[in-house]
Each structure stands twice: as C-alpha cells, then as structure tokens.
Design a protein around this motif. Structure first.
Motif, PDB file in Angstrom:
ATOM      1  N   GLY A 135       0.753  -1.249   0.184  1.00 49.34           N
ATOM      2  CA  GLY A 135      -0.113   0.008   0.143  1.00 49.34           C
ATOM      3  C   GLY A 135       0.741   1.264   0.038  1.00 49.34           C
ATOM      4  N   GLN A 136       2.078   1.182   0.275  1.00 56.21           N
ATOM      5  CA  GLN A 136       2.889   2.318   0.546  1.00 56.21           C
ATOM      6  C   GLN A 136       4.354   2.103  -0.371  1.00 56.21           C
ATOM      7  N   ALA A 137       4.194   1.080  -1.195  1.00 57.68           N
ATOM      8  CA  ALA A 137       5.571   0.638  -2.041  1.00 57.68           C
ATOM      9  C   ALA A 137       5.590   1.608  -3.158  1.00 57.68           C
ATOM     10  N   PRO A 138       6.724   2.238  -3.493  1.00 59.73           N
ATOM     11  CA  PRO A 138       6.836   2.788  -4.821  1.00 59.73           C
ATOM     12  C   PRO A 138       7.245   1.733  -5.895  1.00 59.73           C
ATOM     13  N   ASP A 139       6.899   2.038  -7.227  1.00 57.87           N
ATOM     14  CA  ASP A 139       7.118   1.116  -8.288  1.00 57.87           C
ATOM     15  C   ASP A 139       8.644   0.746  -8.301  1.00 57.87           C
ATOM     16  N   GLY A 140       8.824  -0.477  -8.311  1.00 62.11           N
ATOM     17  CA  GLY A 140      10.219  -0.901  -8.532  1.00 62.11           C
ATOM     18  C   GLY A 140      10.596  -1.579  -7.203  1.00 62.11           C
ATOM     19  N   LEU A 141       9.946  -1.585  -6.044  1.00 64.48           N
ATOM     20  CA  LEU A 141      10.090  -2.291  -4.940  1.00 64.48           C
ATOM     21  C   LEU A 141       9.857  -3.690  -5.297  1.00 64.48           C
ATOM     22  N   GLU A 142      10.702  -4.748  -4.544  1.00 62.99           N
ATOM     23  CA  GLU A 142      10.615  -6.128  -4.724  1.00 62.99           C
ATOM     24  C   GLU A 142      10.118  -6.807  -3.580  1.00 62.99           C
ATOM     25  N   ASP A 161      -2.349 -23.491   6.454  1.00 63.87           N
ATOM     26  CA  ASP A 161      -3.400 -22.789   6.832  1.00 63.87           C
ATOM     27  C   ASP A 161      -4.219 -21.895   5.500  1.00 63.87           C
ATOM     28  N   GLY A 162      -3.689 -22.339   4.189  1.00 61.09           N
ATOM     29  CA  GLY A 162      -3.999 -21.108   3.275  1.00 61.09           C
ATOM     30  C   GLY A 162      -3.367 -19.953   2.947  1.00 61.09           C
ATOM     31  N   SER A 163      -2.174 -19.731   3.624  1.00 54.23           N
ATOM     32  CA  SER A 163      -1.448 -18.685   3.407  1.00 54.23           C
ATOM     33  C   SER A 163      -0.764 -18.537   2.014  1.00 54.23           C
ATOM     34  N   GLY A 164      -0.444 -19.874   1.376  1.00 56.23           N
ATOM     35  CA  GLY A 164      -0.175 -19.868   0.284  1.00 56.23           C
ATOM     36  C   GLY A 164      -1.167 -19.345  -1.038  1.00 56.23           C
ATOM     37  N   ARG A 165      -2.387 -19.837  -0.702  1.00 56.71           N
ATOM     38  CA  ARG A 165      -3.303 -19.283  -1.702  1.00 56.71           C
ATOM     39  C   ARG A 165      -3.710 -17.831  -1.409  1.00 56.71           C
ATOM     40  N   ILE A 166      -3.468 -17.374  -0.395  1.00 52.71           N
ATOM     41  CA  ILE A 166      -3.688 -15.779  -0.079  1.00 52.71           C
ATOM     42  C   ILE A 166      -2.400 -15.046  -0.954  1.00 52.71           C
ATOM     43  N   LEU A 167      -1.314 -15.544  -0.820  1.00 57.33           N
ATOM     44  CA  LEU A 167      -0.136 -14.897  -1.560  1.00 57.33           C
ATOM     45  C   LEU A 167      -0.354 -15.204  -3.028  1.00 57.33           C
ATOM     46  N   ASP A 168      -0.613 -16.261  -3.567  1.00 57.48           N
ATOM     47  CA  ASP A 168      -0.918 -16.446  -4.860  1.00 57.48           C
ATOM     48  C   ASP A 168      -1.983 -15.396  -5.453  1.00 57.48           C
ATOM     49  N   ALA A 169      -3.159 -15.262  -4.731  1.00 64.26           N
ATOM     50  CA  ALA A 169      -4.136 -14.576  -5.141  1.00 64.26           C
ATOM     51  C   ALA A 169      -3.447 -13.010  -5.385  1.00 64.26           C
ATOM     52  N   ARG A 170      -2.707 -12.746  -4.280  1.00 65.03           N
ATOM     53  CA  ARG A 170      -2.254 -11.500  -4.262  1.00 65.03           C
ATOM     54  C   ARG A 170      -1.213 -11.026  -5.272  1.00 65.03           C
ATOM     55  N   ALA A 171      -0.504 -11.878  -5.664  1.00 61.26           N
ATOM     56  CA  ALA A 171       0.495 -11.790  -6.419  1.00 61.26           C
ATOM     57  C   ALA A 171      -0.050 -11.766  -8.012  1.00 61.26           C
ATOM     58  N   PRO A 207       2.265  -7.240  -9.613  1.00 62.68           N
ATOM     59  CA  PRO A 207       3.501  -7.682  -9.935  1.00 62.68           C
ATOM     60  C   PRO A 207       4.899  -7.557  -9.146  1.00 62.68           C
ATOM     61  N   ARG A 208       4.485  -6.778  -7.952  1.00 62.79           N
ATOM     62  CA  ARG A 208       5.762  -6.396  -7.325  1.00 62.79           C
ATOM     63  C   ARG A 208       5.831  -7.415  -6.261  1.00 62.79           C
ATOM     64  N   LEU A 209       4.894  -8.461  -6.164  1.00 60.81           N
ATOM     65  CA  LEU A 209       5.019  -9.650  -5.136  1.00 60.81           C
ATOM     66  C   LEU A 209       5.461 -10.888  -5.989  1.00 60.81           C
ATOM     67  N   ARG A 210       6.266 -11.516  -5.335  1.00 62.08           N
ATOM     68  CA  ARG A 210       6.578 -12.801  -6.016  1.00 62.08           C
ATOM     69  C   ARG A 210       6.534 -13.813  -4.948  1.00 62.08           C
TER      70      ARG A 210
END
Length: 220
Positions: free
Chosen positions: A29-36, A46-56, A60-63
């Motif tokens: 929410g505060q990250a500039p473009d180019g942040l990785e 517990d489904g954390s992996g699915r939360i991450l995949d949906a957000r990614a 595109p800054r999230l891998r």
C-alpha cells in the motif's frame, strides 16, 4: 533492463493467514514502483499460500515462492534472500506490519547514508489492541547522525537482535557468509555478525515496524 530495486522485502510465511493480508497491505500500500517483495510460503497448512498467490496475480511487485517442506523461518529467509535482487534487504515477518511511511523514510536514509546496515525503531502491538514503544527507542534516539561502527557506539548492542529491525545491504550480508540457522532465535547470530562486521551503521529513530507481541500460535 529494469532498474535494480533499492529494497527487497523478504517475508517468511507460515500459518499467518489471519494476519497476512494486513501485512501485505502495509507493504504494498505504500511501496513505490520498483520495490521487490518476495514471500516464501514455508509449506503453510492454513491457506497462506493461496492468499499469496491471489495477491501476486493482482500486484507484479509481489513474487511468491512455495516450499514443499516446512523448515522454519530461518530457511525461508535464506531462500528469499537467494532470490532477492535489491541493493538492500528487509526481512518482514508475515504477521507483522510496516508503519505508514516507513518505506519512504527508510529509502531516503539509505540514499543519504549508504550504510551497510540501517537500524530502525518499532512499536509493540498487543493482542488486546494496545501498542507500546520499543525498549530501545532512547538508544536509537541518542545515536549520532551519519554513519558509525559498533565500536564507536557500543551501547547499540543492547538493541533487539531481530532481523526485521535492520535493513541490510545485500552484498554485505552475502559477504558475511552467515546464513540463518534452524530453530528459534535464528536471527540472533546473523544480527550479531551484521553489527560486528559493518563499517557503516546508520540509525533511524522513527517507528518503521509494528511487531505483534504474544500472538497466539506464533513461532516463538
């Protein structure tokens, strides 16, 4: 070729689905473009992996990296670090938060001082909703401007030895050849090596991190 990110945020993730969305919001929410941002799903049940995949898929800054076997936060940090491309790396736990404006303040100080390690202040968040200052706030506030070594400011060894309270130059960390170990307190040896080996330490006496203390089900 894309420019090198200034900061790679590495997030070890295990069984923090209840808190993970807020953690990601506080970063992206505060990250500039180019942040990785690299999140390492440590075979979370517990489904954390699915939360991450949906957000990614949305950002595109999230891998996201998925591990097949749970090996603890130290290994997850090592895996994320090996994939990081930023000049600096900031390890953020998946149940914690970055404070508003933290990334801009940290990036500005990194550009100004070019430290091997930047020490940042934090606040504690308690299950009942209370928050409180860090025990080391006065120490950080008393640190000099500019850069220094631990030998010049030895009182700073009293600060928390957590990895999330430091933003570390990635090349410097790699040269230490000090990976995170298994088990609890795995970041203490790394933090000690960073402070002892750094020729350029800088301190930012600003709350940049919000640490959930005494969280039910936490690794500690």
């Amino acid at each position: 070729m894309p420019a090198q990110p200034t900061i790679s945020v590495v997030i070890p993730v295990y069984a923090v689905g209840e808190y993970l969305g807020a953690c990601l919001d506080s970063i992206l929410g505060q990250a500039p473009d180019g942040l990785e941002v690299i999140a390492v799903d440590d075979a979370s049940p517990d489904g954390s992996g699915r939360i991450l995949d949906a957000r990614a898929k949305e950002d595109p800054r999230l891998r996201v990296l998925h591990l097949t076997d749970n090996a603890g936060p130290g290994n997850a940090r090592n895996v994320g670090l090996a994939e990081a491309a930023g000049e600096y790396v900031w390890f953020v736990d998946g149940d914690d938060l970055l404070a508003d404006g933290a990334l801009a303040a940290v990036a500005a100080r990194l550009g100004q001082d070019r430290p091997d390690v930047l020490l940042i202040d934090y606040e504690d968040l308690y299950p009942d909703g209370r928050s409180g200052p860090s025990p080391g706030a006065a120490l950080l506030g008393g640190a000099p401007a500019g850069v220094f070594t631990l030998a010049q400011q030895p009182q700073l060894i009293q600060l928390t030895m957590t990895s999330w309270s430091k933003v570390i130059r990635r090349g410097f960390l790699a040269d230490l050849c000090m990976p995170f170990a298994e088990g609890i307190h795995e970041d203490v040896p790394v933090s000690c090596a960073v402070l002892l080996g750094a020729e350029r330490i800088s301190a930012l006496a600003r709350v940049c991190y919000r640490y959930r203390r005494a969280r039910p089900g936490a690794f500690m």
